[in-house]
Design a protein around this motif. Structure first.
Motif, mmCIF file in Angstrom:
data_model
loop_
_atom_site.group_PDB
_atom_site.id
_atom_site.type_symbol
_atom_site.label_atom_id
_atom_site.label_comp_id
_atom_site.label_asym_id
_atom_site.label_seq_id
_atom_site.Cartn_x
_atom_site.Cartn_y
_atom_site.Cartn_z
ATOM 1 N N MET A 173 9.583 13.360 135.279
ATOM 2 C CA MET A 173 9.321 13.731 134.265
ATOM 3 C C MET A 173 7.667 14.062 133.911
ATOM 4 O O MET A 173 6.939 13.160 133.852
ATOM 5 C CB MET A 173 9.814 12.951 133.083
ATOM 6 N N ILE A 174 7.294 15.637 133.643
ATOM 7 C CA ILE A 174 6.028 15.538 133.637
ATOM 8 C C ILE A 174 5.654 15.303 131.501
ATOM 9 O O ILE A 174 7.270 14.662 130.642
ATOM 10 C CB ILE A 174 5.739 16.902 133.446
ATOM 11 N N GLU A 175 4.704 14.918 131.633
ATOM 12 C CA GLU A 175 3.851 13.917 130.337
ATOM 13 C C GLU A 175 5.322 14.859 129.192
ATOM 14 O O GLU A 175 4.800 14.558 128.215
ATOM 15 C CB GLU A 175 2.670 13.883 130.510
ATOM 16 N N ASP A 176 4.322 16.346 129.546
ATOM 17 C CA ASP A 176 4.659 17.316 127.984
ATOM 18 C C ASP A 176 5.907 17.167 127.669
ATOM 19 O O ASP A 176 6.054 17.527 126.579
ATOM 20 C CB ASP A 176 4.444 18.760 128.693
ATOM 21 N N GLU A 177 7.029 16.891 128.684
ATOM 22 C CA GLU A 177 8.683 16.472 128.494
ATOM 23 C C GLU A 177 8.640 15.477 127.961
ATOM 24 O O GLU A 177 9.751 15.211 126.827
ATOM 25 C CB GLU A 177 9.007 17.570 129.248
ATOM 26 N N SER A 221 13.919 18.034 132.061
ATOM 27 C CA SER A 221 13.187 17.099 132.342
ATOM 28 C C SER A 221 13.147 16.100 133.537
ATOM 29 O O SER A 221 12.902 15.835 133.992
ATOM 30 C CB SER A 221 12.981 16.182 131.707
ATOM 31 N N LYS A 222 14.710 15.985 133.562
ATOM 32 C CA LYS A 222 15.488 15.499 134.465
ATOM 33 C C LYS A 222 15.614 16.190 135.974
ATOM 34 O O LYS A 222 16.031 15.622 136.861
ATOM 35 C CB LYS A 222 16.966 14.804 134.505
ATOM 36 N N GLY A 223 15.050 17.559 136.257
ATOM 37 C CA GLY A 223 15.077 18.357 137.215
ATOM 38 C C GLY A 223 16.084 19.034 137.471
ATOM 39 O O GLY A 223 16.734 19.688 138.282
ATOM 40 N N THR A 224 17.113 19.120 136.347
ATOM 41 C CA THR A 224 18.550 20.158 136.374
ATOM 42 C C THR A 224 18.542 20.715 135.510
ATOM 43 O O THR A 224 17.571 20.172 134.532
ATOM 44 C CB THR A 224 19.486 19.320 137.423
ATOM 45 N N ASP A 225 19.308 21.094 135.384
ATOM 46 C CA ASP A 225 20.191 22.240 133.563
ATOM 47 C C ASP A 225 21.557 21.348 133.495
ATOM 48 O O ASP A 225 22.112 20.803 133.538
ATOM 49 C CB ASP A 225 20.062 23.322 133.554
ATOM 50 N N PHE A 226 21.264 21.197 131.844
ATOM 51 C CA PHE A 226 21.828 21.144 131.077
ATOM 52 C C PHE A 226 23.633 21.538 131.878
ATOM 53 O O PHE A 226 24.747 21.081 131.992
ATOM 54 C CB PHE A 226 22.533 21.950 129.808
ATOM 55 N N ASP A 227 24.085 22.822 132.681
ATOM 56 C CA ASP A 227 25.068 23.163 132.235
ATOM 57 C C ASP A 227 25.593 22.937 134.069
ATOM 58 O O ASP A 227 26.483 22.098 133.935
ATOM 59 C CB ASP A 227 25.408 25.088 132.638
#
Length: 157
Positions: free
Chosen positions: A1-5, A97-103
């Motif tokens: 996870m990047i800091e901004d997220e 933030s987990k490197g995926t998307d919701f869908d």
């Protein structure tokens, strides 16, 4: 996870924890809805605003240039809040933030769920449960979310 997220997720959770009502009524919904409409007007924006208490729609207003697509976005964003008890912006950000998307991660039908900013849970302070939603559609997702939050900040003390 990047800091901004990570920072954004923390801020979105903080908003949900602090922006809660002592009580919520039809009058509260009217004030919230008109506040959002007026804030959008002052900013030269055009949005659709929808406020629900459970399944009961207490307020809806479509400003100029809104269309049926905005109504569908509201429905799909609301479905996310109702299912996960978090803002639609939080849920979309969480999965990104987990490197995926919701869908992809949830397997939910994107025709029924939209984890894009704009739907915010209405909670009664001390009760913990989501009792409704306030949803904005018509701007980029971060702006939809921010428009709802700025008015919630004035009403939730």
């Amino acid at each position: 996870m990047i800091e901004d997220e990570k920072t954004l997720l923390q801020e979105l959770l903080r908003q949900e924890e602090t922006l809660q009502f002592g009580r919520f009524s039809s009058e509260t919904a009217l004030n919230l809805g008109l506040g959002i409409v007026n804030a959008a007007r002052q900013a030269g924006q055009s949005v659709l605003v929808d406020i629900r208490f459970g399944d009961l729609q207490l307020f809806q207003h479509a400003m100029e240039s809104c269309n049926p697509d905005n109504v569908d976005w509201v429905r799909r964003k609301n479905n996310v809040v109702r299912r996960f008890a978090r803002s639609s912006f939080y849920m979309g950000t969480l999965y990104r933030s987990k490197g995926t998307d919701f869908d992809a991660a949830t397997g939910l039908d994107p025709r029924e769920y939209a984890a894009h900013g704009g739907a915010f849970p209405i909670r009664i302070r001390g009760a913990g449960l989501v009792v409704g939603t306030v949803t904005v559609s018509g701007l980029p997702q971060a702006e939809d979310h921010a428009l709802a939050v700025v008015v919630l900040q004035t009403l939730c003390s």
